[in-house]
Write a protein that holds these residues in place. Structure first.
Motif, PDB file in Angstrom:
ATOM      1  N   PRO A   1      31.468 103.175 134.162  1.00  0.00           N
ATOM      2  CA  PRO A   1      32.537 102.256 133.739  1.00  0.00           C
ATOM      3  C   PRO A   1      31.982 100.907 133.290  1.00  0.00           C
ATOM      4  CG  PRO A   1      33.128 103.333 135.785  1.00  0.00           C
ATOM      5  CD  PRO A   1      31.687 103.671 135.532  1.00  0.00           C
ATOM      6  N   ILE A   2      32.472 100.427 132.155  1.00  0.00           N
ATOM      7  CA  ILE A   2      32.126  99.100 131.656  1.00  0.00           C
ATOM      8  C   ILE A   2      33.356  98.213 131.818  1.00  0.00           C
ATOM      9  CG2 ILE A   2      31.410  97.745 129.652  1.00  0.00           C
ATOM     10  CD1 ILE A   2      30.086 100.289 128.552  1.00  0.00           C
ATOM     11  N   ILE A   3      33.236  97.228 132.681  1.00  0.00           N
ATOM     12  CA  ILE A   3      34.337  96.287 132.901  1.00  0.00           C
ATOM     13  C   ILE A   3      34.226  95.193 131.845  1.00  0.00           C
ATOM     14  CG2 ILE A   3      35.493  94.752 134.516  1.00  0.00           C
ATOM     15  CD1 ILE A   3      35.425  97.643 135.445  1.00  0.00           C
ATOM     16  N   GLU A   4      35.176  95.170 130.927  1.00  0.00           N
ATOM     17  CA  GLU A   4      35.145  94.210 129.837  1.00  0.00           C
ATOM     18  C   GLU A   4      35.876  92.930 130.262  1.00  0.00           C
ATOM     19  OE1 GLU A   4      34.715  95.938 125.736  1.00  0.00           O
ATOM     20  OE2 GLU A   4      36.374  97.149 126.503  1.00  0.00           O
ATOM     21  N   CYS A   5      35.091  91.906 130.540  1.00  0.00           N
ATOM     22  CA  CYS A   5      35.633  90.636 131.018  1.00  0.00           C
ATOM     23  C   CYS A   5      35.855  89.703 129.834  1.00  0.00           C
ATOM     24  CB  CYS A   5      34.685  90.004 132.028  1.00  0.00           C
ATOM     25  SG  CYS A   5      34.391  91.017 133.496  1.00  0.00           S
ATOM     26  N   ALA A   6      37.088  89.661 129.364  1.00  0.00           N
ATOM     27  CA  ALA A   6      37.426  88.822 128.203  1.00  0.00           C
ATOM     28  C   ALA A   6      37.906  87.449 128.645  1.00  0.00           C
ATOM     29  CB  ALA A   6      38.486  89.517 127.358  1.00  0.00           C
ATOM     30  N   ASP A   7      37.395  86.986 129.774  1.00  0.00           N
ATOM     31  CA  ASP A   7      37.844  85.713 130.318  1.00  0.00           C
ATOM     32  C   ASP A   7      37.587  84.545 129.378  1.00  0.00           C
ATOM     33  OD1 ASP A   7      35.183  86.476 130.900  1.00  0.00           O
ATOM     34  OD2 ASP A   7      34.991  84.931 132.426  1.00  0.00           O
ATOM     35  N   TYR A   8      36.491  84.600 128.620  1.00  0.00           N
ATOM     36  CA  TYR A   8      36.147  83.472 127.764  1.00  0.00           C
ATOM     37  C   TYR A   8      37.108  83.299 126.597  1.00  0.00           C
ATOM     38  CZ  TYR A   8      34.088  86.737 124.367  1.00  0.00           C
ATOM     39  OH  TYR A   8      33.898  87.749 123.459  1.00  0.00           O
ATOM     40  N   MET A   9      38.008  84.263 126.395  1.00  0.00           N
ATOM     41  CA  MET A   9      38.993  84.147 125.321  1.00  0.00           C
ATOM     42  C   MET A   9      40.272  83.454 125.769  1.00  0.00           C
ATOM     43  SD  MET A   9      37.662  85.207 122.555  1.00  0.00           S
ATOM     44  CE  MET A   9      39.105  85.348 121.501  1.00  0.00           C
ATOM     45  N   GLU A  10      40.374  83.114 127.055  1.00  0.00           N
ATOM     46  CA  GLU A  10      41.526  82.362 127.528  1.00  0.00           C
ATOM     47  C   GLU A  10      41.502  80.958 126.924  1.00  0.00           C
ATOM     48  OE1 GLU A  10      44.014  83.357 129.468  1.00  0.00           O
ATOM     49  OE2 GLU A  10      43.247  85.312 130.131  1.00  0.00           O
ATOM     50  N   THR A  11      42.671  80.422 126.612  1.00  0.00           N
ATOM     51  CA  THR A  11      42.752  79.074 126.046  1.00  0.00           C
ATOM     52  C   THR A  11      43.092  78.011 127.083  1.00  0.00           C
ATOM     53  OG1 THR A  11      45.081  79.375 125.445  1.00  0.00           O
ATOM     54  CG2 THR A  11      43.428  79.985 123.795  1.00  0.00           C
ATOM     55  N   ASP A  12      43.581  78.424 128.235  1.00  0.00           N
ATOM     56  CA  ASP A  12      43.906  77.501 129.316  1.00  0.00           C
ATOM     57  C   ASP A  12      42.740  77.501 130.303  1.00  0.00           C
ATOM     58  OD1 ASP A  12      44.854  76.496 131.877  1.00  0.00           O
ATOM     59  OD2 ASP A  12      46.883  76.668 131.088  1.00  0.00           O
ATOM     60  N   PRO A  13      42.185  76.335 130.636  1.00  0.00           N
ATOM     61  CA  PRO A  13      41.061  76.292 131.579  1.00  0.00           C
ATOM     62  C   PRO A  13      41.367  76.986 132.900  1.00  0.00           C
ATOM     63  CG  PRO A  13      41.329  74.174 130.518  1.00  0.00           C
ATOM     64  CD  PRO A  13      42.518  74.996 130.111  1.00  0.00           C
ATOM     65  N   LEU A  14      42.569  76.797 133.419  1.00  0.00           N
ATOM     66  CA  LEU A  14      42.930  77.475 134.663  1.00  0.00           C
ATOM     67  C   LEU A  14      43.143  78.964 134.429  1.00  0.00           C
ATOM     68  CD1 LEU A  14      45.321  74.869 136.346  1.00  0.00           C
ATOM     69  CD2 LEU A  14      42.984  75.473 137.017  1.00  0.00           C
ATOM     70  N   GLY A  15      43.531  79.344 133.219  1.00  0.00           N
ATOM     71  CA  GLY A  15      43.656  80.754 132.888  1.00  0.00           C
ATOM     72  C   GLY A  15      42.322  81.451 132.944  1.00  0.00           C
ATOM     73  N   ARG A  16      41.302  80.788 132.432  1.00  0.00           N
ATOM     74  CA  ARG A  16      39.970  81.392 132.493  1.00  0.00           C
ATOM     75  C   ARG A  16      39.488  81.477 133.942  1.00  0.00           C
ATOM     76  NH1 ARG A  16      34.362  80.223 129.131  1.00  0.00           N
ATOM     77  NH2 ARG A  16      33.363  82.104 129.909  1.00  0.00           N
TER      78      ARG A  16
END
Length: 401
Positions: free
Chosen positions: A204-219
């Motif tokens: 399994p490859i866990i794709e962490c797209a966290d860097y695409m969040e636009t809200d700092p707290l969202g990331r």
């Protein structure tokens, strides 16, 4: 040059929301996909978690992140990662099943992941830092491009041979990956990209797209997803709650400020000068820190390449200039001018209002995604020093002659 290019890539991913991902599919396409099950190997070591293996609660607790959602079901938790480049489509659907339980009947199609995670391979220093913050460093068995990883605990385990360097993230050593018993890979997705032969291993490859969040707290809230995967939800919730409280408290200091300094950022990398677009992660922090970011008018969440002349025309009278760089020595005004003489044409150069962050030794890239409250406090101390007179700079420092 290689170090500078890598620094630029990290900066783009951290601050600009680079338009990169692996592959996209609609929810309907995903439902026609194939289940992938990770091998249930034993590590031979004790792995502590802060919640029982069969307790994973995240439903309705995500308030800022828009890139993933989690729902609990009988015997498993479903996590859907949104495709940030294709509205209404999914990047991945993960079905998290406790490793000590049988697979439930009637699960939808998706990638089956046995949790808590064990024997993790991590592609980025950022996610090494998140695992370290959660106390899961001991579960990391492999990394890519270890020369760029600066998390002290991870570096120490690499030196001791407890974590294997698998080579370049674009072409990792898959044979070695199998030998070390890899059960799961944490990676950042790339637009129209591929994980190459790793995709054929059935891991399994866990794709962490966290860097695409636009809200700092969202990331920052992606730590809850990692906490869910590692069985450390209590720690994840606690860390995020502290980050959220600090961020909102410090942000309130500048809500009514009358003066907002004009801000410019970055410098040339080759011909283009990349600036954060107006809806980006960093543009949001600049606004929350009480600055007038001069490129906030640019549409989108990514980075916009500009010519030097365009930046000069727009930002020649900027009050403050922030620069990230990766040099062996700290940047000085003379070194910056030697790098490109026309930098001296900006008012911020003449007025000595340039602050540099040397990522050669700073943990900026590792800490900021998880702790945007640290950066927010830093920026407020720079833009409005009267509001934080006792603050000691953590990442930036004024350039010297």
């Amino acid at each position: 040059m290689i170090r500078n290019c890598f620094c630029l890539l990290l900066l783009l991913c951290l601050t600009l929301g680079c338009n990169v991902r692996h592959s996209s599919s609609s929810e309907e396409e995903k439902s026609a996909g194939t289940n992938t099950t990770s091998a249930n190997r034993s590590s031979g070591n004790e792995h502590s978690t802060d919640v029982p293996n069969n307790v994973f609660s995240l439903t309705d607790s995500v308030r800022y992140a828009v890139g993933y959602r989690a729902t609990e079901h009988d015997g498993y938790t479903q996590v859907e990662v949104r495709d940030p480049w294709n509205e209404g489509k999914l990047l991945q659907r993960y079905l998290l099943v406790p490793r000590n339980k049988a697979l439930p009947e009637g699960m939808p199609n998706g990638t089956i992941v046995r949790v808590p995670l064990r024997h993790i391979v991590v592609y980025t220093s950022v996610h090494c830092a998140v695992l370290d913050a959660l106390g899961a460093t001991g579960d990391i068995v492999g990394v890519c491009e270890s020369r760029y990883i600066k998390v002290p605990a991870v570096k120490e385990r690499i030196v001791k041979g407890l974590i294997t360097d698998l080579g370049e993230a674009t072409s990792p050593n898959v044979e070695r990956m199998i030998e070390i018993g890899t059960e799961v890979v944490l990676a950042s997705p790339f637009d129209h990209g591929s994980y190459g032969p790793v995709e054929k291993l059935g891991i399994p490859i866990i794709e962490c797209a966290d860097y695409m969040e636009t809200d700092p707290l969202g990331r920052a809230e992606w730590i809850k997803f990692i906490g869910l995967l590692t069985g450390r939800m209590s720690s994840a919730e606690s860390l995020f709650r502290e980050t959220e409280e600090n961020y909102l408290r410090v942000k309130a200091l500048v809500e009514n400020v009358a003066y907002r300094p004009k801000l410019m950022t970055g410098k040339k990398f080759g011909s283009p000068w990349y600036v954060p677009s107006g809806e980006s992660f960093m543009a949001c922090i600049y606004k929350d820190a009480g600055a007038d970011y001069l490129f906030s008018y640019l549409p989108g969440t990514g980075g916009t390449p500009m010519s030097f002349e365009t930046v000069l025309d727009k930002a020649i009278h900027a009050d403050v200039w922030l620069i990230h760089y990766n040099w062996e020595e700290d940047m000085t005004y003379s070194a910056l001018k030697a790098d490109y003489s026309s930098y001296s044409r900006f008012d911020a150069f003449h007025n000595h209002r340039i602050y540099g962050c040397n990522t050669n030794y700073s943990l900026y890239y590792e800490e900021v995604p998880l702790r945007p409250d640290y950066l927010l406090a830093e920026l407020i101390a720079i833009f409005h020093p009267d509001l934080m007179p006792e603050y000691v700079l953590r990442y930036f420092s004024p350039l010297k002659e």
